[in-house]
Write an enzyme that holds these catalytic residues in place. Structure first.
Site, PDB file in Angstrom:
ATOM      1  N   CYS A   1       0.881  -1.185   0.000  1.00  0.00           N
ATOM      2  CA  CYS A   1       0.000   0.000   0.000  1.00  0.00           C
ATOM      3  C   CYS A   1       0.906   1.220   0.000  1.00  0.00           C
ATOM      4  O   CYS A   1       1.183   1.805   1.046  1.00  0.00           O
ATOM      5  CB  CYS A   1      -0.904   0.000   1.229  1.00  0.00           C
ATOM      6  SG  CYS A   1      -1.889  -1.498   1.413  1.00  0.00           S
ATOM      7  N   ALA A   2       1.371   1.625  -1.173  1.00  0.00           N
ATOM      8  CA  ALA A   2       2.583   2.444  -1.279  1.00  0.00           C
ATOM      9  C   ALA A   2       2.376   3.958  -1.242  1.00  0.00           C
ATOM     10  O   ALA A   2       3.305   4.679  -0.874  1.00  0.00           O
ATOM     11  CB  ALA A   2       3.327   2.074  -2.565  1.00  0.00           C
ATOM     12  N   ALA A   3       1.221   4.461  -1.642  1.00  0.00           N
ATOM     13  CA  ALA A   3       1.076   5.921  -1.788  1.00  0.00           C
ATOM     14  C   ALA A   3       1.261   6.629  -0.445  1.00  0.00           C
ATOM     15  O   ALA A   3       0.889   6.078   0.595  1.00  0.00           O
ATOM     16  CB  ALA A   3      -0.306   6.238  -2.361  1.00  0.00           C
TER      17      ALA A   3
ATOM     18  N   GLY B   1       4.386   7.304  -1.405  1.00  0.00           N
ATOM     19  CA  GLY B   1       5.691   6.854  -1.877  1.00  0.00           C
ATOM     20  C   GLY B   1       6.864   7.190  -0.977  1.00  0.00           C
ATOM     21  O   GLY B   1       8.012   6.932  -1.346  1.00  0.00           O
ATOM     22  N   GLY B   2       6.608   7.746   0.197  1.00  0.00           N
ATOM     23  CA  GLY B   2       7.696   8.080   1.107  1.00  0.00           C
ATOM     24  C   GLY B   2       8.491   6.859   1.524  1.00  0.00           C
ATOM     25  O   GLY B   2       9.727   6.838   1.454  1.00  0.00           O
TER      26      GLY B   2
ATOM     27  N   ASP C   1      -0.864   0.528  -5.339  1.00  0.00           N
ATOM     28  CA  ASP C   1      -1.957   1.293  -4.721  1.00  0.00           C
ATOM     29  C   ASP C   1      -3.129   1.243  -5.682  1.00  0.00           C
ATOM     30  O   ASP C   1      -2.938   1.284  -6.903  1.00  0.00           O
ATOM     31  CB  ASP C   1      -1.561   2.740  -4.446  1.00  0.00           C
ATOM     32  CG  ASP C   1      -2.488   3.389  -3.428  1.00  0.00           C
ATOM     33  OD1 ASP C   1      -2.124   3.437  -2.231  1.00  0.00           O
ATOM     34  OD2 ASP C   1      -3.601   3.817  -3.815  1.00  0.00           O
TER      35      ASP C   1
ATOM     36  N   CYS D   1      -0.508   4.289  11.153  1.00  0.00           N
ATOM     37  CA  CYS D   1      -0.382   5.606  11.790  1.00  0.00           C
ATOM     38  C   CYS D   1      -1.599   5.856  12.672  1.00  0.00           C
ATOM     39  O   CYS D   1      -2.171   6.942  12.681  1.00  0.00           O
ATOM     40  CB  CYS D   1      -0.208   6.713  10.747  1.00  0.00           C
ATOM     41  SG  CYS D   1      -1.567   6.845   9.569  1.00  0.00           S
TER      42      CYS D   1
END
Length: 474
Positions: free
Chosen positions: A242-244, A246-247, A266, A373
């Site tokens: 779940c990459a967005a 991209g950090g 994503d 988070c």
């Protein structure tokens, strides 16, 4: 020092959170009064910004010292000659920490006012300027060049275009209007760009809009810990499920020296485009980003060669990051969350679906890192307990570096298992009151310690997939 009220939650959501934090295991360990005090402290911390701005240096293109020197010059410009230290994190060598100055007192409120949406207000508290689309209301006489007091509409009650607003609003500081009220609300196509340039924010943080975009990535401290815990190696095949935006994806590629393959997924097209844009900006070529639903990333049979595109066969990846979609209740600052209890708890099934896919896609001996988070017990420690029970092939692993605190009791995990988790809980330190005099008198070690604790709420768990049944715990 608390200058804002605690985060505003729906009563059923606050009750749900409280029940998670004040559970039988915790009560047995700490007692009712102490646990309730800590919970209220956490809610107050969530409405305030972290005490440091964290930036990750793109070590693929440049050195940390070079960027640090450029940033020192940039801060002197932004802060009109005010000198603020920039610290290199001792355990995360690619991370620079910039202290946030505030809350700043004696800022005179102006007659001319502008009200911004809560999301815009949150961004202002972390150093952003006020962009025109975020302005909800402005005094009827506001002109370009006026000194304006900026307020956040934390309950979302202010009507777009209102000339005054007497509802719940939080003072964020003063700025200079770049546009007039007429230009903002004339009915013509919506203005873009900066609407108010903040000159006296309550919390003074640097603005990173177009600042060294090839060399820097603005990232919360716990988010930067994640890729280090994953510990990717050059030549490996890594999946960011779940990459967005991209950090973490770009951080993984950087730690691998851009050697190997990082697959980023994503399901939202615009978000995956942002991943590609960030990879391009940071000069990384090992990232392949696909608009694809992570829950469908497992290919059950060999049909045809998809040329490295999703879905993938089982046991395809050396390491997998599952930075799962979550309720996001650890984000700071957040003065109000309007979500219902149904919305807050809706992520649990999705997290488990993604987890199941990740376990199957991971090679034996491979590493899986799960992160969120948020602060809820259900999305963090309870998901770890569920995973260990559901997938006997998984073993919980100690983490390096260990910067956050241990996991929270209440999910039936052992004390040893809790020590191997990382829970970043900002309530463990008092809200700081930072001015330039205090910075001069504070030791670097104490500032680093504060940065490690007074950050967003976050959670990290690390697993290894056993190669055979003999390696599993009895």
């Amino acid at each position: 020092m608390s200058v804002f009220p605690k985060i505003l939650l729906r009563p059923e959501v606050e009750k749900y959170l409280k029940e998670g934090f004040i559970n039988k295991e915790v009560l047995t360990s700490s007692g009712q009064q102490e646990v309730e005090r800590k919970f209220e402290t956490l809610l107050r911390h969530l409405s305030h910004p972290p005490s440091f701005t964290t930036v990750r240096v793109n070590t693929h293109l440049t050195s940390v010292q070079y960027v640090k020197n450029l940033l020192l010059d940039e801060l002197l410009k932004q802060f009109n000659g005010l000198s603020v230290p920039i610290l290199q994190h001792p355990d995360l060598q690619d991370i620079l920490l910039i202290p946030v100055i505030g809350p700043r007192k004696n800022i005179k409120k102006q007659q001319c006012e502008a009200v911004v949406g809560s999301q815009c207000g949150n961004a202002v508290l972390r150093g952003a300027q006020v962009f025109a689309p975020g302005i909800v209301s402005a005094s009827k006489f506001m002109k370009a060049g006026d000194i304006v007091s900026v307020y956040s509409d934390i309950k979302g009650k202010c009507k777009k275009g209102a000339k005054e607003f007497d509802g719940s609003k939080i003072f964020l500081g003063n700025g200079i209007s770049q546009v007039s009220r007429n230009e903002l609300f004339s009915g013509l196509p919506e203005l873009k760009g900066i609407g108010i340039r903040m000159t006296e924010p309550i919390y003074l943080s640097p603005s990173f809009d177009s600042v060294l975009p090839n060399y820097l990535f603005l990232q919360n401290l716990p988010s930067a810990v994640v890729a280090h815990v994953l510990n990717p190696q050059p030549g490996e095949k890594i999946l960011d499920l779940c990459a967005a935006p991209g950090g973490k994806t770009t951080h993984i590629a950087t730690l691998m020296h851009d050697q190997g393959e990082v697959i980023a997924l994503d399901k939202t097209f615009n978000k995956i485009e942002k991943v590609k844009q960030n990879a391009f900006l940071l000069g990384l070529n090992s990232i392949r980003a696909f608009c694809f639903d992570g829950t469908k990333a497992l290919k059950h049979e060999m049909v045809e060669d998809s040329e490295g595109k999703p879905p993938f066969l089982p046991e395809s990846f050396d390491r997998i990051l599952l930075d799962a979609p979550c309720s996001g209740l650890g984000q700071r600052p957040n003065m109000a969350c309007t979500w219902t209890l149904k919305e807050v708890t809706s992520y649990l099934p999705l997290q488990r679906k993604l987890f199941s896919v990740a376990v199957q896609l991971l090679k034996p001996g491979g590493v899986l890192v799960y992160s969120t988070c948020t602060i809820t017990l259900a999305e963090n420690e309870e998901q770890v307990a569920w995973a260990l029970k559901s997938f006997p092939c998984l073993q919980l692993q100690p983490q390096e570096p260990q910067i956050g605190g241990e996991g929270m009791m209440g999910a039936g995990l052992s004390f040893e298992q809790l020590k191997w988790l990382q829970r970043f809980d900002p309530s463990v330190v008092p809200l700081p009151d930072t001015d330039t005099n205090a910075l001069r008198e504070t030791r670097i070690e104490d500032m680093i310690g504060l940065a490690n604790k007074d950050c967003i709420g976050f959670f990290i768990a690390k697993f290894i997939k056993c190669k055979n049944s003999e390696e599993q715990d009895p």
